[in-house]
Write a protein that holds these residues in place. Structure first.
Motif, short mmCIF file in Angstrom:
data_model
loop_
_atom_site.label_atom_id
_atom_site.label_comp_id
_atom_site.label_asym_id
_atom_site.label_seq_id
_atom_site.Cartn_x
_atom_site.Cartn_y
_atom_site.Cartn_z
N ARG A 139 0.81 -1.20 0.00
CA ARG A 139 0.00 0.00 0.00
C ARG A 139 0.86 1.26 0.00
N VAL A 159 -9.87 -13.78 -0.50
CA VAL A 159 -9.97 -12.43 -1.04
C VAL A 159 -10.57 -11.56 0.06
N ARG A 197 -12.07 -8.44 1.59
CA ARG A 197 -12.75 -7.19 1.29
C ARG A 197 -13.07 -6.49 2.60
N ASP A 222 -12.31 -1.42 0.32
CA ASP A 222 -11.20 -2.11 -0.33
C ASP A 222 -11.71 -3.45 -0.82
N ASN A 223 -11.61 -3.72 -2.13
CA ASN A 223 -12.20 -4.94 -2.66
C ASN A 223 -11.24 -6.14 -2.69
N ASP A 224 -9.96 -5.92 -2.33
CA ASP A 224 -9.01 -7.03 -2.27
C ASP A 224 -7.81 -6.57 -1.44
N ARG A 225 -7.96 -6.55 -0.14
CA ARG A 225 -7.00 -5.90 0.76
C ARG A 225 -5.57 -6.38 0.56
N VAL A 237 -4.45 -8.00 -2.18
CA VAL A 237 -4.17 -8.14 -3.62
C VAL A 237 -3.85 -9.59 -3.96
N ASP A 243 -6.83 -4.32 -7.59
CA ASP A 243 -7.48 -4.00 -6.33
C ASP A 243 -7.89 -2.53 -6.35
N PHE A 256 -9.34 0.51 -4.13
CA PHE A 256 -9.57 0.91 -2.74
C PHE A 256 -9.62 2.43 -2.66
#
Length: 204
Positions: free
Chosen positions: A2, A101, A103, A146-149, A151, A157, A159
């Protein structure tokens, strides 16, 4: 990895309901099994708990930096800046961890908002604000998705964070703050696109 806009300023805590361990069930082979916390095994699992996080991003076009969830005194009060405090724990919901995955959804209400100006050069993370005085401060709300924290999926991803609130200006008066940051990260962890990155003050 990140970018430095979501900072873990303390230990993240995941608190689940009492009795969340998978129960041992007696019965004939092939009988349905249910998890107290997750429900049927084919549905996404849901964890709810707290995380200790600081949200920070800058808008060079307006020369403003927003900090959400710092102590009331500002960033300089944080332990990593030589102070004695940490951000307040805030609620977090995680879905799909057992499906590999992760989220996440965070809804922060009535949290501290600090605005710094100008943007330090260079600006790497909140540590660059340790010796600075906020330009404005107040409170408001933040939504983080966040859709895929981690990755772990095959796609990018997405976010982002959205914050809004009312702040008092050091020079006098007040303003409404509207801020948003949305980004895409490739499966290898590199940022592929910055969709939105803004911090605005609207005088009251």
């Amino acid at each position: 990895m990140r970018p430095q806009i979501l900072v873990a300023a303390g230990a993240a805590m995941l608190v689940v309901a009492t009795g969340c361990e998978r129960p041992t069930m007696a019965g004939p082979a092939g009988s349905a099994q249910f998890d107290f916390m997750n429900g049927p095994a084919d549905l996404p699992n849901v964890f709810r708990g707290d995380s200790v996080l600081l949200f920070v991003w800058a808008d060079v076009s307006t020369d403003l930096v927003i900090v959400v969830n710092a102590p009331s005194g500002g960033v300089h009060a944080l332990r990593r800046c030589g102070g004695a405090l940490t951000p307040e724990p805030q609620p977090m919901q995680t879905v799909g961890e057992m499906q590999d995955v992760l989220r996440q959804l965070r809804l922060l209400g009535d949290v501290n908002i600090h605005i710094y100006s100008p943007v330090p050069s260079p600006f790497r993370n909140f540590m660059d604000l340790c010796q600075l005085t906020p330009f404005a401060q107040g409170s408001g709300n933040l939504t983080s998705t966040d859709n895929d924290r981690h990755v772990t999926g095959n796609g990018a991803d997405a976010f982002g964070f959205r914050a809004q609130g009312i702040v008092d200006l050091v020079s006098g008066g007040s303003a409404r703050v509207l801020a948003e940051s949305e980004r895409l990260i490739a499966p290898d962890g590199t940022i592929t696109e910055i969709l939105v990155n803004n911090v605005r003050l609207i005088p009251q």
